[in-house]
Design an enzyme around this catalytic site. Structure first.
Site, PDB file in Angstrom:
ATOM      1  CD  GLU A  21      -2.753  -1.072   2.510  1.00  0.00           C
ATOM      2  OE1 GLU A  21      -3.949  -0.742   2.430  1.00  0.00           O
ATOM      3  OE2 GLU A  21      -2.199  -1.376   3.582  1.00  0.00           O
ATOM      4  CE  LYS A  99      -6.488   0.778   2.643  1.00  0.00           C
ATOM      5  NZ  LYS A  99      -5.672   0.439   3.830  1.00  0.00           N
TER       6      LYS A  99
END
Length: 124
Positions: A21, A99
């Site tokens: 990420e 997200k």
């Protein structure tokens, strides 16, 4: 209390608990609700008497495209603190950071954190 909504803001950041990420990055969405007294700006029709939506967007962008953090909770808190710190007219703010497509096992559309902070809650 009156409310001003700035919704559907989209950003690309490098936040998350996983190394991938932080390296690849991902999308983040942000919705902000600001509680304020809109009587004066509603009467004066003057942008200086209310919140400037472009500056609200820039505040969210500063956090969501800024220094990487691990948690969505951290992002959400930082946005709320920044809004309260920059706009004296705002008495309280609700921030939701989403997200989409999180990299966790299973089938998820998104994960999100929503917080509400009032002036004075975090020292502002």
């Amino acid at each position: 209390m009156d409310k001003v909504y700035v919704e559907g803001m989209r950003f690309y950041g490098y936040h998350g608990a996983f190394k991938e990420e932080n390296e690849l990055g991902q999308r983040f969405y942000c919705d902000i609700i600001m509680e304020l007294d809109a009587e004066k700006p509603g009467t004066t029709d003057d942008l200086d008497d209310t919140v400037n939506y472009a500056l609200v967007y820039e505040s969210a962008k500063e956090v969501l495209e800024g220094e990487p953090v691990k948690l969505v909770e951290t992002l959400t808190r930082k946005v709320a603190s920044l809004i309260l710190g920059r706009f004296d007219i705002v008495h309280a703010v609700t921030v939701k950071v989403t997200k989409p497509d999180p990299p966790i096992p299973g089938h998820y559309d998104s994960v999100a954190v929503e917080i509400r902070r009032e002036r004075g809650f975090d020292g502002t």
